[in-house]
Design an enzyme around this catalytic site. Structure first.
Site, PDB file in Angstrom:
ATOM      1  N   ASN A  20       0.844  -1.186   0.000  1.00  0.00           N
ATOM      2  CA  ASN A  20       0.000   0.000   0.000  1.00  0.00           C
ATOM      3  C   ASN A  20       0.884   1.243   0.000  1.00  0.00           C
ATOM      4  O   ASN A  20       2.109   1.161   0.053  1.00  0.00           O
ATOM      5  CB  ASN A  20      -0.952  -0.034   1.197  1.00  0.00           C
ATOM      6  CG  ASN A  20      -2.263   0.669   0.909  1.00  0.00           C
ATOM      7  OD1 ASN A  20      -2.282   1.710   0.255  1.00  0.00           O
ATOM      8  ND2 ASN A  20      -3.360   0.112   1.394  1.00  0.00           N
TER       9      ASN A  20
ATOM     10  N   HIS B 143      23.776   1.650  11.546  1.00  0.00           N
ATOM     11  CA  HIS B 143      24.843   2.624  11.772  1.00  0.00           C
ATOM     12  C   HIS B 143      25.636   2.181  12.997  1.00  0.00           C
ATOM     13  O   HIS B 143      25.060   1.673  13.965  1.00  0.00           O
ATOM     14  CB  HIS B 143      24.263   4.018  11.972  1.00  0.00           C
ATOM     15  CG  HIS B 143      23.546   4.512  10.760  1.00  0.00           C
ATOM     16  ND1 HIS B 143      24.191   5.059   9.676  1.00  0.00           N
ATOM     17  CD2 HIS B 143      22.229   4.495  10.434  1.00  0.00           C
ATOM     18  CE1 HIS B 143      23.305   5.370   8.746  1.00  0.00           C
ATOM     19  NE2 HIS B 143      22.103   5.039   9.186  1.00  0.00           N
TER      20      HIS B 143
ATOM     21  N   GLY C 255      -0.273  -1.722   8.655  1.00  0.00           N
ATOM     22  CA  GLY C 255       0.184  -0.361   8.402  1.00  0.00           C
ATOM     23  C   GLY C 255       1.063   0.192   9.505  1.00  0.00           C
ATOM     24  O   GLY C 255       0.831  -0.032  10.687  1.00  0.00           O
TER      25      GLY C 255
ATOM     26  N   SER D 224      -0.421  -3.746  13.058  1.00  0.00           N
ATOM     27  CA  SER D 224      -0.145  -2.355  12.703  1.00  0.00           C
ATOM     28  C   SER D 224       0.689  -1.672  13.776  1.00  0.00           C
ATOM     29  O   SER D 224       0.463  -1.872  14.969  1.00  0.00           O
ATOM     30  CB  SER D 224      -1.455  -1.588  12.530  1.00  0.00           C
ATOM     31  OG  SER D 224      -2.185  -2.110  11.469  1.00  0.00           O
TER      32      SER D 224
ATOM     33  N   THR E 232      12.059  -6.238  16.028  1.00  0.00           N
ATOM     34  CA  THR E 232      13.471  -6.128  16.393  1.00  0.00           C
ATOM     35  C   THR E 232      14.168  -7.486  16.470  1.00  0.00           C
ATOM     36  O   THR E 232      15.361  -7.542  16.746  1.00  0.00           O
ATOM     37  CB  THR E 232      13.623  -5.422  17.755  1.00  0.00           C
ATOM     38  OG1 THR E 232      12.912  -6.173  18.741  1.00  0.00           O
ATOM     39  CG2 THR E 232      13.075  -3.997  17.692  1.00  0.00           C
TER      40      THR E 232
END
Length: 189
Positions: free
Chosen positions: A86, A116, A143, A161, A166
């Site tokens: 989407n 990083h 989403g 959503s 992690t």
């Protein structure tokens, strides 16, 4: 043995200089192609598909990505059959992102391969690295979810959503939250 290029280091998951001229040009090319995709009317399906197939590492004819979307390079993004993303999805594809068949992404899903260094001195040098992301077949990602570098999401899983993934998520589960955790097991197909 010749020294690796910055692009080769990036693809190998090693520290690399992200502002290397070759990598900067690759990102510019990806931006030009995504802008062309966004500027092509949705009813021109074949033209839009052609742009995606030129941009992405692999893209079947039945894939759909709603504009706008962003990717860093494109060539590290591989999507399977019946893929749907989407609007406003982000693919930071410094390493490979491999997405299986029948995968659905809600709006604003973000998939990151870039990392990083924790050492600020290395960050000041413009160094970073990247780890691949794998999303197996039949996954639905709600989403606003964020998928971090190095993650695998198992087949048949649903990510709620707004979740922040992690760590790896096993197959056939519902997982939600920040950090994303398994809420319940689903029956296998």
């Amino acid at each position: 043995m010749p020294e690796l290029t910055e692009k080769e280091k990036m693809l190998a998951g090693r520290l690399y200089f992200s502002n290397d001229p070759v990598l900067k040009r690759d990102r510019e090319i990806a931006l030009i192609k995504t802008q062309a995709y966004h500027g092509t009317s949705p009813e021109l399906f074949e033209a839009r598909l052609g742009i995606l197939q030129d941009l992405l590492g692999s893209c079947p004819t039945d894939a759909e990505i709603v504009s706008p979307f962003h990717c860093d390079y494109g060539y590290n993004l591989h999507i399977g059959h019946h893929f749907y993303a989407n609007t406003n999805c982000v693919f930071l594809d410094c390493a490979e992102i491999r997405i299986g068949n029948h995968v659905f992404l809600g709006p604003n899903v973000q998939i990151y391969t870039a990392l990083h260094p924790l050492d600020p001195e290395l960050r000041k040098q413009g160094l970073e690295n990247a780890l691949p992301v794998v999303i197996e077949d039949d996954v639905w990602i709600g989403g606003g979810a964020i998928i971090n570098a190095g993650i695998t999401i198992g087949h048949g899983t649903t990510i709620g959503s707004g979740s922040v993934v992690t760590r790896d998520i096993p197959p056939n589960v519902v997982a939600v939250g920040n950090p994303c955790t398994v809420l319940r097991q689903l029956k296998p197909d």
